[in-house]
Enzyme design. Structure first.
Site, PDB file in Angstrom:
ATOM      1  N   ARG A  47       0.832  -1.394  -0.140  1.00  0.00           N
ATOM      2  CA  ARG A  47      -0.092   0.065  -0.005  1.00  0.00           C
ATOM      3  C   ARG A  47       0.774   1.101  -0.110  1.00  0.00           C
ATOM      4  O   ARG A  47       0.474   2.260  -0.500  1.00  0.00           O
ATOM      5  CB  ARG A  47      -0.911   0.048   1.249  1.00  0.00           C
ATOM      6  CG  ARG A  47      -2.333  -0.513   0.951  1.00  0.00           C
ATOM      7  CD  ARG A  47      -3.182  -0.306   2.069  1.00  0.00           C
ATOM      8  NE  ARG A  47      -2.342  -0.430   3.635  1.00  0.00           N
ATOM      9  CZ  ARG A  47      -2.745  -0.253   4.801  1.00  0.00           C
ATOM     10  NH1 ARG A  47      -3.957  -0.115   4.815  1.00  0.00           N
ATOM     11  NH2 ARG A  47      -2.141  -0.606   5.735  1.00  0.00           N
ATOM     12  N   LEU A  91      -6.281  -3.687   0.304  1.00  0.00           N
ATOM     13  CA  LEU A  91      -6.882  -4.893   0.457  1.00  0.00           C
ATOM     14  C   LEU A  91      -8.443  -4.766   0.568  1.00  0.00           C
ATOM     15  O   LEU A  91      -9.248  -5.675   0.017  1.00  0.00           O
ATOM     16  CB  LEU A  91      -6.475  -5.512   1.717  1.00  0.00           C
ATOM     17  CG  LEU A  91      -5.041  -6.258   1.492  1.00  0.00           C
ATOM     18  CD1 LEU A  91      -4.820  -6.876   3.094  1.00  0.00           C
ATOM     19  CD2 LEU A  91      -4.998  -7.278   0.692  1.00  0.00           C
ATOM     20  N   LYS A 144       3.954 -18.438   8.695  1.00  0.00           N
ATOM     21  CA  LYS A 144       3.809 -18.652  10.184  1.00  0.00           C
ATOM     22  C   LYS A 144       3.271 -17.731  10.942  1.00  0.00           C
ATOM     23  O   LYS A 144       4.133 -16.509  10.342  1.00  0.00           O
ATOM     24  CB  LYS A 144       4.479 -19.689  10.630  1.00  0.00           C
ATOM     25  CG  LYS A 144       5.998 -19.354  10.934  1.00  0.00           C
ATOM     26  CD  LYS A 144       6.742 -20.022  11.785  1.00  0.00           C
ATOM     27  CE  LYS A 144       6.518 -19.587  13.239  1.00  0.00           C
ATOM     28  NZ  LYS A 144       7.433 -18.104  13.521  1.00  0.00           N
ATOM     29  N   HIS A 174      10.465 -22.192   7.809  1.00  0.00           N
ATOM     30  CA  HIS A 174      11.804 -22.184   7.405  1.00  0.00           C
ATOM     31  C   HIS A 174      12.813 -22.907   7.619  1.00  0.00           C
ATOM     32  O   HIS A 174      13.696 -23.416   7.243  1.00  0.00           O
ATOM     33  CB  HIS A 174      12.161 -20.720   7.155  1.00  0.00           C
ATOM     34  CG  HIS A 174      12.711 -20.088   8.582  1.00  0.00           C
ATOM     35  ND1 HIS A 174      11.738 -19.644   9.571  1.00  0.00           N
ATOM     36  CD2 HIS A 174      14.069 -20.050   8.981  1.00  0.00           C
ATOM     37  CE1 HIS A 174      12.634 -19.177  10.625  1.00  0.00           C
ATOM     38  NE2 HIS A 174      13.796 -19.658  10.215  1.00  0.00           N
ATOM     39  N   LYS A 178      16.425 -25.385   6.182  1.00  0.00           N
ATOM     40  CA  LYS A 178      17.701 -25.270   6.395  1.00  0.00           C
ATOM     41  C   LYS A 178      18.359 -26.540   5.760  1.00  0.00           C
ATOM     42  O   LYS A 178      18.231 -27.532   6.081  1.00  0.00           O
ATOM     43  CB  LYS A 178      17.880 -25.205   7.863  1.00  0.00           C
ATOM     44  CG  LYS A 178      17.222 -23.840   8.344  1.00  0.00           C
ATOM     45  CD  LYS A 178      17.489 -23.571   9.874  1.00  0.00           C
ATOM     46  CE  LYS A 178      16.779 -22.219  10.190  1.00  0.00           C
ATOM     47  NZ  LYS A 178      17.719 -21.024  10.356  1.00  0.00           N
ATOM     48  N   GLU A 212      18.370 -18.307  21.187  1.00  0.00           N
ATOM     49  CA  GLU A 212      18.753 -16.955  20.345  1.00  0.00           C
ATOM     50  C   GLU A 212      19.282 -16.008  21.330  1.00  0.00           C
ATOM     51  O   GLU A 212      18.917 -16.036  22.564  1.00  0.00           O
ATOM     52  CB  GLU A 212      17.548 -16.410  19.773  1.00  0.00           C
ATOM     53  CG  GLU A 212      16.752 -17.268  18.592  1.00  0.00           C
ATOM     54  CD  GLU A 212      15.682 -16.599  18.323  1.00  0.00           C
ATOM     55  OE1 GLU A 212      15.934 -15.973  17.275  1.00  0.00           O
ATOM     56  OE2 GLU A 212      14.442 -16.654  18.733  1.00  0.00           O
ATOM     57  N   HIS A 236       8.793 -24.842  14.488  1.00  0.00           N
ATOM     58  CA  HIS A 236      10.087 -25.144  14.432  1.00  0.00           C
ATOM     59  C   HIS A 236      10.400 -26.515  15.388  1.00  0.00           C
ATOM     60  O   HIS A 236      10.967 -27.371  14.828  1.00  0.00           O
ATOM     61  CB  HIS A 236      11.066 -24.335  14.537  1.00  0.00           C
ATOM     62  CG  HIS A 236      10.711 -22.898  13.788  1.00  0.00           C
ATOM     63  ND1 HIS A 236      10.098 -22.909  12.616  1.00  0.00           N
ATOM     64  CD2 HIS A 236      10.845 -21.620  14.101  1.00  0.00           C
ATOM     65  CE1 HIS A 236      10.158 -21.620  12.039  1.00  0.00           C
ATOM     66  NE2 HIS A 236      10.334 -20.868  13.167  1.00  0.00           N
TER      67      HIS A 236
HETATM   68  C1  BG6 Z   1      10.792 -17.250  13.370  1.00  0.00           C
HETATM   69  C2  BG6 Z   1      10.451 -16.609  14.790  1.00  0.00           C
HETATM   70  O1  BG6 Z   1       9.923 -18.028  12.938  1.00  0.00           O
HETATM   71  O2  BG6 Z   1      12.113 -17.946  13.803  1.00  0.00           O
HETATM   72  C3  BG6 Z   1      11.649 -15.575  15.213  1.00  0.00           C
HETATM   73  O3  BG6 Z   1       9.122 -15.804  14.701  1.00  0.00           O
HETATM   74  C4  BG6 Z   1      12.895 -16.209  15.345  1.00  0.00           C
HETATM   75  O4  BG6 Z   1      11.107 -15.108  16.479  1.00  0.00           O
HETATM   76  C5  BG6 Z   1      13.208 -17.111  14.063  1.00  0.00           C
HETATM   77  O5  BG6 Z   1      13.815 -15.284  15.861  1.00  0.00           O
HETATM   78  C6  BG6 Z   1      14.546 -17.783  14.338  1.00  0.00           C
HETATM   79  O6  BG6 Z   1      14.905 -18.327  13.003  1.00  0.00           O
HETATM   80  P1  BG6 Z   1      16.508 -18.412  12.558  1.00  0.00           P
HETATM   81  O7  BG6 Z   1      16.547 -19.127  11.352  1.00  0.00           O
HETATM   82  O8  BG6 Z   1      17.194 -17.071  12.555  1.00  0.00           O
HETATM   83  O9  BG6 Z   1      16.900 -19.306  13.795  1.00  0.00           O
END
Ligand code: BG6
EC number: 1.1.1.49
Length: 485
Positions: A47, A91, A144, A174, A178, A212, A236
């Protein structure tokens, strides 16, 4: 479904964070590597920008910085920009979708609609696409989180399912893209060596950690309504668990792999709400120090409620009720602002049944496989060996497989692999609806219990989470890997 590789890739949320950090950089990398069909087009939809010129300027200003660790190839970058078209779209306006259809009119090949938007927009976008006939010969990619719980995810899946067949829906996780996760499949099913040991008779416990150092960054508002269980565990971590624990699939086609993962998710021992205190730990970070820098408490992050009860850390003990895994604890853990950024799977094998070589051979974990997913991809097998010199003293040694040493080229980021899979119609690395439902069903008692009572345990940023996570493992005579040294 069409399988040739000409495509039009429509990116909803074209000026969003995910597009900037992940999707456009991944498309650029695929383009630079010559992996995209020359005629393929990208249509960004947003937008905020008025026209293509404005959008390309935004891409130049915001996306370039996230592209390639090895620097940018200016020629490839400018030919990449030539692929990009832009449609300004509101939208709420049906006529804007007509504009989008017109922009796609003469473009050949498969249509990919990538919804890099909040889940509340998934259904309205799908309905609007269908209203102008754009759901045909199309694939839809859903980011997600897909919903907030089983009910809301079912509502989205039902509504999207009225417009797109399951084979057109790509639910992205994702982690499945990997490289090391792919390698785990290769390790397990390409080698006869590990498979006979990959079971309760030989495995004592398994740990899966995604830690993390980052906090919630600019996503405080989203995260505070989500929490680590929804953000990381439901998707994940349970996906990694299902790949670690699945039976060998009959083939690598999408349904064979997904059927086996589903069997694991359905075999997860349901959590009795009365036991949650024993098998689940939640934490929230307070102020602390990470790599010498002070970081603020979660509750003071922008967008977060000061009295927030949202968890930024989760540790769980999970069991799988089948013949292969009965009685083997799987310890899952994830958290923000932890001491290190690391994702790894640790398989602790049982000790020898009798040691003629002293007590160290009886120690659990003497034989251990550590599969490191990030930051540096390695697989390490720990064994005992005799220390040189007099006497029979044992010491831990390891065999190392460092993939970047073996394979100097060809590493691919998760998003790049997954986007190419969508374009080529490969579904194996995407989550099927039934898998997603099974995962929501399993986490729901914990979500409900945590919503109803109590608060997360505090932990200082820069540590490994609340002490209760260590105590949970101690009850099983084990500890987290980093606690051993
Ligand atoms: C995402 C989460 O799906 O994955 C994030 O929403 C997270 O909060 C991220 O930081 C971590 O992904 P990666 O690939 O950096 O380990």
């Amino acid at each position: 479904m069409q399988t040739d590789s000409s495509f039009t890739f429509v990116l909803f949320g074209g000026t969003g964070d995910l597009s900037m950090r992940k999707i456009l950089p991944a498309l650029y990398e695929a383009h630079r590597a010559g992996m995209l069909e020359a005629s393929g087009k990208i249509i960004a939809v947003a937008r905020h920008e008025e026209d293509r010129g404005g959008y390309l300027q935004w891409v130049n200003e915001h996306v370039k910085a996230h592209v390639s660790k090895n620097g940018i190839d200016e020629n490839a970058w400018s030919s990449f920009l030539e692929r990009i078209e832009y449609v300004k779209l509101d939208l709420g306006k049906a006529e804007d979708f007509v504009k989008l259809r017109d922009a796609m009119q003469d473009l050949p090949g498969t249509r990919v609609f990538y919804l890099a938007t909040g889940p509340s927009l998934f259904v309205p976008i799908c309905r609007a696409l269908a209203s102008v006939g754009l759901n045909e010969n199309a694939r839809i990619v859903l980011e997600k989180p897909l919903g907030y719980d089983l009910r809301s995810s079912n509502a989205i899946n039902d509504a999207v399912g009225e417009i797109f067949a399951e084979g057109q829906i790509y639910r992205i996780d994702h982690y499945l893209g990997k490289e090391p996760v792919q390698n785990l499949l290769a390790l397990r099913f390409g080698n006869a060596l590990f498979e006979p040991l990959w079971r309760r008779e030989w495995v004592e416990s398994i740990q899966i950690t995604i830690a993390e150092e980052l906090g919630v960054e600019a996503r405080g508002d989203f995260y505070d309504n989500t929490g680590a269980l929804r953000d990381m565990v439901q998707n994940h971590l349970l996906q990694l668990l299902s790949i670690v624990a699945m039976e060998p699939p009959h083939s690598m086609d999408s349904d064979s792999v997904r059927d086996e993962k589903l069997r694991v998710l359905r075999a997860l021992k349901p959590i009795d709400p009365r036991d949650i205190g024993k098998v689940a730990v939640r934490g929230q970070y307070h102020a602390g120090v990470i790599r010498g820098a002070s970081v603020p408490a979660y509750a003071t992050e922008p967008g977060v409620k000061t009295d927030s009860a949202t968890e930024t850390f989760v540790a769980l003990k999970v069991e799988i009720e089948n013949w292969r895994w009965a009685g083997v604890p799987f310890f899952l853990r994830t958290g923000k602002r932890l001491a290190d950024r690391v994702a790894e799977i640790v398989v602790n094998f049982r000790a020898v049944p009798h040691s003629a070589l002293g007590s160290s051979a009886l120690r659990p974990g003497a034989n251990r496989l550590v599969i490191r997913l990030q930051p540096n991809e390695t697989i390490r097998l720990y064994c005992l060996a005799k220390k040189p010199g007099e006497g029979m003293n044992l010491s831990s040694v390891h065999l190392d497989l460092a993939f970047d040493q073996f394979f100097k080229e060809g590493q691919m980021e998760a998003y790049q692999r997954l986007l190419l899979d969508v374009i080529h119609g490969r579904l194996a690395l995407f989550v099927r609806r039934d898998e997603q439902e099974a995962a929501w069903k399993w986490v729901e008692p914990i979500l409900n219990e945590w919503a109803a009572s109590g608060k997360p345990k505090p932990y200082a940023a820069g540590t490994w989470g609340p002490a209760a996570a260590s105590a949970m493992l101690a009850q099983h005579d084990t500890c987290w890997l980093e606690e051993e040294n």
